[in-house]
Write a protein that holds these residues in place. Structure first.
Motif, PDB file in Angstrom:
ATOM      1  N   ASN A   6      -9.929  20.838  19.828  1.00 18.95           N
ATOM      2  CA  ASN A   6      -8.830  20.021  20.339  1.00 18.95           C
ATOM      3  C   ASN A   6      -9.446  18.979  21.272  1.00 18.95           C
ATOM      4  OD1 ASN A   6      -6.616  18.872  21.515  1.00 18.95           O
ATOM      5  ND2 ASN A   6      -5.501  20.791  21.769  1.00 18.95           N
ATOM      6  N   PHE A   7      -9.748  17.813  20.704  1.00 13.87           N
ATOM      7  CA  PHE A   7     -10.535  16.795  21.396  1.00 13.87           C
ATOM      8  C   PHE A   7      -9.940  16.428  22.750  1.00 13.87           C
ATOM      9  CE2 PHE A   7     -13.896  13.792  21.200  1.00 13.87           C
ATOM     10  CZ  PHE A   7     -13.449  12.597  21.739  1.00 13.87           C
ATOM     11  N   ARG A   8      -8.614  16.398  22.820  1.00 18.00           N
ATOM     12  CA  ARG A   8      -7.966  15.967  24.062  1.00 18.00           C
ATOM     13  C   ARG A   8      -8.129  16.976  25.191  1.00 18.00           C
ATOM     14  NH1 ARG A   8      -5.095  13.752  20.006  1.00 18.00           N
ATOM     15  NH2 ARG A   8      -4.240  11.666  20.266  1.00 18.00           N
ATOM     16  N   GLN A   9      -8.603  18.170  24.888  1.00 18.33           N
ATOM     17  CA  GLN A   9      -8.810  19.172  25.942  1.00 18.33           C
ATOM     18  C   GLN A   9     -10.201  19.083  26.560  1.00 18.33           C
ATOM     19  OE1 GLN A   9      -8.000  23.015  24.197  1.00 18.33           O
ATOM     20  NE2 GLN A   9      -5.863  22.963  24.842  1.00 18.33           N
ATOM     21  N   TYR A  10     -11.070  18.263  25.965  1.00 18.82           N
ATOM     22  CA  TYR A  10     -12.473  18.288  26.356  1.00 18.82           C
ATOM     23  C   TYR A  10     -12.935  17.002  27.020  1.00 18.82           C
ATOM     24  CZ  TYR A  10     -13.227  22.612  23.838  1.00 18.82           C
ATOM     25  OH  TYR A  10     -13.194  23.914  23.440  1.00 18.82           O
ATOM     26  N   ALA A  11     -13.686  17.174  28.101  1.00 19.70           N
ATOM     27  CA  ALA A  11     -14.493  16.078  28.593  1.00 19.70           C
ATOM     28  C   ALA A  11     -15.642  15.882  27.605  1.00 19.70           C
ATOM     29  CB  ALA A  11     -15.052  16.405  29.979  1.00 19.70           C
ATOM     30  N   MET A  12     -16.075  14.642  27.461  1.00 17.34           N
ATOM     31  CA  MET A  12     -17.150  14.334  26.525  1.00 17.34           C
ATOM     32  C   MET A  12     -18.270  13.606  27.270  1.00 17.34           C
ATOM     33  SD  MET A  12     -16.146  15.579  23.661  1.00 17.34           S
ATOM     34  CE  MET A  12     -17.432  14.883  22.597  1.00 17.34           C
TER      35      MET A  12
END
Length: 123
Positions: free
Chosen positions: A28-34
């Motif tokens: 879930n990309f929106r949950q992660y800092a990148m």
């Protein structure tokens, strides 16, 4: 299965520019800092840039401030690193990483890592 796949590396002359991209899947990309990290020849891996999930917090290593910019697109599940005014000391394998907290990611705590892409800056 989580995958982080980097692209855009290559060889460039000093003073030139490159844009790296990382495509994420399986999370879930929106949950992660990148973030982006790099490991130069004979060196330890080091932090380059991190952006929080909403883009409201960014961190940059002192060595790249003013030259590198991190971007993310939450609709496309991608994170990019625009690198300008490249120097020979920027030569490294650049990897993207995902973590649940931007500050901890900056400090190297990541849940997932990409395989990396080589950037070589010739002088």
């Amino acid at each position: 299965q989580v995958q982080l796949v980097e692209s855009g590396g290559g060889t460039v002359q000093a003073g030139g520019s490159l844009r790296l991209s990382c495509a994420a899947s399986g999370l879930n990309f929106r949950q992660y800092a990148m973030g982006w990290f790099r490991q130069g020849p004979g060196k330890e891996r080091e932090f380059v840039a991190v952006m929080s999930w909403a883009g409201s917090v960014t961190y940059y290593a002192d060595s790249v401030k003013g030259r590198f910019t991190i971007f993310r697109d939450n609709a496309e599940n991608t994170v990019a690193l625009q690198m300008n005014s490249l120097k020979s000391e920027d030569t490294a394998v650049y990897s993207c990483a995902a973590g649940l907290d931007a500050t901890r990611l900056r400090d190297g705590t990541a849940g997932y890592w990409g395989q990396g892409t080589q950037v070589t800056v010739s002088s």
